[in-house]
Design a protein around this motif. Sequence first.
Motif, PDB file in Angstrom:
ATOM      1  N   ASN B 264     -14.498   9.725  -3.911  1.00  0.00           N
ATOM      2  CA  ASN B 264     -15.246   9.769  -5.172  1.00  0.00           C
ATOM      3  C   ASN B 264     -16.205   8.584  -5.315  1.00  0.00           C
ATOM      4  O   ASN B 264     -16.746   8.340  -6.377  1.00  0.00           O
ATOM      5  CB  ASN B 264     -14.294   9.848  -6.374  1.00  0.00           C
ATOM      6  N   ASP B 265     -16.384   7.854  -4.207  1.00  0.00           N
ATOM      7  CA  ASP B 265     -17.425   6.815  -4.211  1.00  0.00           C
ATOM      8  C   ASP B 265     -18.371   7.055  -3.037  1.00  0.00           C
ATOM      9  O   ASP B 265     -18.808   6.134  -2.372  1.00  0.00           O
ATOM     10  CB  ASP B 265     -16.789   5.428  -4.128  1.00  0.00           C
ATOM     11  N   TYR B 266     -18.653   8.335  -2.810  1.00  0.00           N
ATOM     12  CA  TYR B 266     -19.459   8.709  -1.654  1.00  0.00           C
ATOM     13  C   TYR B 266     -20.904   8.226  -1.788  1.00  0.00           C
ATOM     14  O   TYR B 266     -21.481   7.729  -0.847  1.00  0.00           O
ATOM     15  CB  TYR B 266     -19.432  10.229  -1.491  1.00  0.00           C
ATOM     16  N   SER B 267     -21.480   8.378  -2.986  1.00  0.00           N
ATOM     17  CA  SER B 267     -22.882   7.978  -3.168  1.00  0.00           C
ATOM     18  C   SER B 267     -22.982   6.732  -4.049  1.00  0.00           C
ATOM     19  O   SER B 267     -22.001   6.320  -4.673  1.00  0.00           O
ATOM     20  CB  SER B 267     -23.683   9.114  -3.795  1.00  0.00           C
ATOM     21  N   LEU B 268     -24.172   6.148  -4.096  1.00  0.00           N
ATOM     22  CA  LEU B 268     -24.370   4.917  -4.864  1.00  0.00           C
ATOM     23  C   LEU B 268     -24.165   5.129  -6.360  1.00  0.00           C
ATOM     24  O   LEU B 268     -23.561   4.302  -7.039  1.00  0.00           O
ATOM     25  CB  LEU B 268     -25.780   4.369  -4.612  1.00  0.00           C
ATOM     26  N   ASN B 269     -24.667   6.267  -6.869  1.00  0.00           N
ATOM     27  CA  ASN B 269     -24.490   6.530  -8.286  1.00  0.00           C
ATOM     28  C   ASN B 269     -23.021   6.723  -8.636  1.00  0.00           C
ATOM     29  O   ASN B 269     -22.565   6.340  -9.710  1.00  0.00           O
ATOM     30  CB  ASN B 269     -25.283   7.779  -8.684  1.00  0.00           C
ATOM     31  N   GLN B 270     -22.276   7.327  -7.701  1.00  0.00           N
ATOM     32  CA  GLN B 270     -20.841   7.477  -7.934  1.00  0.00           C
ATOM     33  C   GLN B 270     -20.158   6.116  -7.957  1.00  0.00           C
ATOM     34  O   GLN B 270     -19.256   5.879  -8.753  1.00  0.00           O
ATOM     35  CB  GLN B 270     -20.213   8.328  -6.825  1.00  0.00           C
ATOM     36  N   LEU B 271     -20.610   5.236  -7.066  1.00  0.00           N
ATOM     37  CA  LEU B 271     -20.028   3.901  -7.020  1.00  0.00           C
ATOM     38  C   LEU B 271     -20.295   3.168  -8.341  1.00  0.00           C
ATOM     39  O   LEU B 271     -19.395   2.536  -8.905  1.00  0.00           O
ATOM     40  CB  LEU B 271     -20.616   3.129  -5.834  1.00  0.00           C
ATOM     41  N   ALA B 272     -21.525   3.297  -8.854  1.00  0.00           N
ATOM     42  CA  ALA B 272     -21.854   2.680 -10.141  1.00  0.00           C
ATOM     43  C   ALA B 272     -20.971   3.257 -11.236  1.00  0.00           C
ATOM     44  O   ALA B 272     -20.496   2.537 -12.121  1.00  0.00           O
ATOM     45  CB  ALA B 272     -23.328   2.914 -10.468  1.00  0.00           C
ATOM     46  N   TYR B 273     -20.746   4.564 -11.165  1.00  0.00           N
ATOM     47  CA  TYR B 273     -19.878   5.223 -12.145  1.00  0.00           C
ATOM     48  C   TYR B 273     -18.461   4.681 -12.052  1.00  0.00           C
ATOM     49  O   TYR B 273     -17.818   4.420 -13.074  1.00  0.00           O
ATOM     50  CB  TYR B 273     -19.910   6.736 -11.877  1.00  0.00           C
ATOM     51  N   GLN B 274     -17.964   4.491 -10.816  1.00  0.00           N
ATOM     52  CA  GLN B 274     -16.622   3.932 -10.618  1.00  0.00           C
ATOM     53  C   GLN B 274     -16.519   2.537 -11.233  1.00  0.00           C
ATOM     54  O   GLN B 274     -15.531   2.205 -11.875  1.00  0.00           O
ATOM     55  CB  GLN B 274     -16.285   3.850  -9.125  1.00  0.00           C
ATOM     56  N   TYR B 275     -17.567   1.740 -10.994  1.00  0.00           N
ATOM     57  CA  TYR B 275     -17.575   0.389 -11.568  1.00  0.00           C
ATOM     58  C   TYR B 275     -17.453   0.454 -13.085  1.00  0.00           C
ATOM     59  O   TYR B 275     -16.668  -0.272 -13.692  1.00  0.00           O
ATOM     60  CB  TYR B 275     -18.861  -0.345 -11.187  1.00  0.00           C
ATOM     61  N   ALA B 276     -18.233   1.350 -13.714  1.00  0.00           N
ATOM     62  CA  ALA B 276     -18.258   1.389 -15.167  1.00  0.00           C
ATOM     63  C   ALA B 276     -16.972   1.980 -15.735  1.00  0.00           C
ATOM     64  O   ALA B 276     -16.451   1.471 -16.727  1.00  0.00           O
ATOM     65  CB  ALA B 276     -19.464   2.185 -15.649  1.00  0.00           C
ATOM     66  N   PHE B 277     -16.440   3.029 -15.121  1.00  0.00           N
ATOM     67  CA  PHE B 277     -15.376   3.783 -15.770  1.00  0.00           C
ATOM     68  C   PHE B 277     -13.992   3.539 -15.190  1.00  0.00           C
ATOM     69  O   PHE B 277     -12.997   3.743 -15.870  1.00  0.00           O
ATOM     70  CB  PHE B 277     -15.704   5.281 -15.744  1.00  0.00           C
ATOM     71  N   GLN B 278     -13.890   3.147 -13.922  1.00  0.00           N
ATOM     72  CA  GLN B 278     -12.569   2.863 -13.366  1.00  0.00           C
ATOM     73  C   GLN B 278     -12.246   1.376 -13.460  1.00  0.00           C
ATOM     74  O   GLN B 278     -11.132   0.990 -13.739  1.00  0.00           O
ATOM     75  CB  GLN B 278     -12.480   3.314 -11.898  1.00  0.00           C
ATOM     76  N   GLN B 279     -13.250   0.554 -13.199  1.00  0.00           N
ATOM     77  CA  GLN B 279     -12.985  -0.881 -13.159  1.00  0.00           C
ATOM     78  C   GLN B 279     -13.403  -1.586 -14.443  1.00  0.00           C
ATOM     79  O   GLN B 279     -13.197  -2.782 -14.571  1.00  0.00           O
ATOM     80  CB  GLN B 279     -13.722  -1.499 -11.970  1.00  0.00           C
ATOM     81  N   ASN B 280     -14.036  -0.812 -15.362  1.00  0.00           N
ATOM     82  CA  ASN B 280     -14.549  -1.406 -16.600  1.00  0.00           C
ATOM     83  C   ASN B 280     -15.445  -2.609 -16.343  1.00  0.00           C
ATOM     84  O   ASN B 280     -15.457  -3.564 -17.108  1.00  0.00           O
ATOM     85  CB  ASN B 280     -13.400  -1.815 -17.515  1.00  0.00           C
TER      86      ASN B 280
END
Lengths: 301, 314
Positions: B264-280
């Motif tokens: 679920n961190d395959y693309s850059l936008n997904q990674l940004a999403y992970q940063y915002a929503f999983q890692q706060n």
Amino acid sequence: MTTLSQQRRQRVNLTGWSGRAIAGVVLLVFVLFFAIPIVWLLFAVTKSSKALILDNPFALGSWADFTANWNQLFGFQDGAVTTWIGNSALYAVGALVITLVVSIPAGYALALTEFRLRNALLVLTLVVMLIPSTALVLPIFLELNTVGLIGSPLSVILPMSFFPFGVYLTYIYFSTSVPRDLLSAARIDGCSEFQVFTRIALPLAAPIVALVAFFNFVQSWNNFFLPFVMLPSSDGYPIQVGLTSLLASTPAFNPSSAGSDSVQLPTLALATVVSILPVLFVFLFSQRFLVSGMTAGGTKE
Amino acid sequence: MTLARQGDTLTAGARERRRAAAREGRAPGRTRIGYLFVSLYAFLTLAFGIAPAVYSVVLAFTNADGGFAGLDNFSKVVTDFRFWPAVLHVTAYLVIWLIGLLIFVVALALIVHALSVRWASTSLRFVYYLPGALAGASSVLLWLFVLDPTASPVSGLLRAMGFTSFVQVIQPGNLPAIFAIIAFWTGAGGWIVIMYGALNNISTEVIEAARIDGANAVQTALRIQLPMLRKWIAYMGVMSLAAGTQLFVEPQLLSQASNAIVPNDYSLNQLAYQYAFQQNDFNGAAAISLLLLVVALLLSWVFVTRGGLFEREE
């Protein structure tokens, strides 16, 4: 003269039939590529999940199976799908109304009036229009998060209403297709600047209003990333995001979800069809003027 | 293309512009109505164009407590073990997609344009364009079916290529090609229509002259039509490049449908999403978003000022 035309015909014939055959094959392959998934999808919704796997992919199922799929889809989580479609309609139509109220006068002002920073706004419009709309989604989320708007319908409707492409289309239309003499004549006849817009320019701009409405509606309805980020609760999902919930409940793709509220493959196919129906209708009915609009100014995805 | 008038070029001075305004019948002088009409749009531009961009700049250069962080956020995301794989994934996808798009869109537009039967050309364009109605999640969902050998309409083809299960189809090595195919399926038709329109704008006299000089259809296409399409091809390339860097919905849904075989961190936008929503970690998310935004802005800026598509041809 005759030798020239003979020579010409020969050359055309040389590349002629083999070239035509290759071209024909290429066209056909791509017709299949583009059409097969859609055609198959329409057949799939009429089948039971067993028939979907065992029968010929392009055989028609039965009416009974179709209604069973329909009932399963709209019974999912006590009618969640109906809520999602309602939300999609609310967001897309809300954004559409605001877009028209905002973009049409703005395009008119950029084309036919003079004001400070006009050039800057024009360049800014072009630049933002060419940025993919997804590039601003997370920044807008971070911004709205500090204002506390997350989860509210406004958090998707307002960003969707910011539609520089619509402003640009309107601007092009007013600066190229509206005869200026007509506007001057109206001014001489005593129209106020506001009346010039409402009585003269706006009626002339009906085609461009329709075009802006079309592009905005399709873009809002199909938007996934923005509502996915802005709306945390299932009650607020539009149908595009709702599809992910359905997908998560499909055992074929997510084995851990086998339970009472699970979704079978044909039902998921039906959900896909339902999710695109409004856009598909708009596409079918506006094909001609759409094509002319797309080639008028280029477009953004 | 007469897409913008001469008076609108950036270099035009104020006096020149005012004169142009008068010549073209714009309301003379600065009228209040202009401000009124443009106010709402200016507000939305500020609120959803400039402000989020500025705010993400602020976030990207500060830490969670609001203190200045310099380049810390950037070095944090760039050294994240998921960052470079994501860059690699997106790049591989972009290469396949752009090459496919350039070759096939131009070829199909040229062939369809060369057809002399009118209804054939119209209906072909329609068939190619129709998948554009299925954007976002709908098209990805449809392709999940197509790529699953048990249900697929082209299961014969998938099996012939050696794929017997969905898991085999979505091996990591296949993903860039799969995303490219999905993007091509939904997006190519629109570009074919645009290219077709651009081909229609080439005057028939030029084509006729080439034919009289003995050029056959292929030669006309390569030596006359292709060079005249250059601006539009560049437009397509830049737009698609910018849009492609934003890859999100395809890997997101595929990740969900594959039990996280696709990360679920395959693309850059997904990674940004992970940063915002999983890692706060909003600062990290802002840093990635900003990197992506800068890429998009640069492409768009270069194109607006250099591309020539939005200026008048002299």
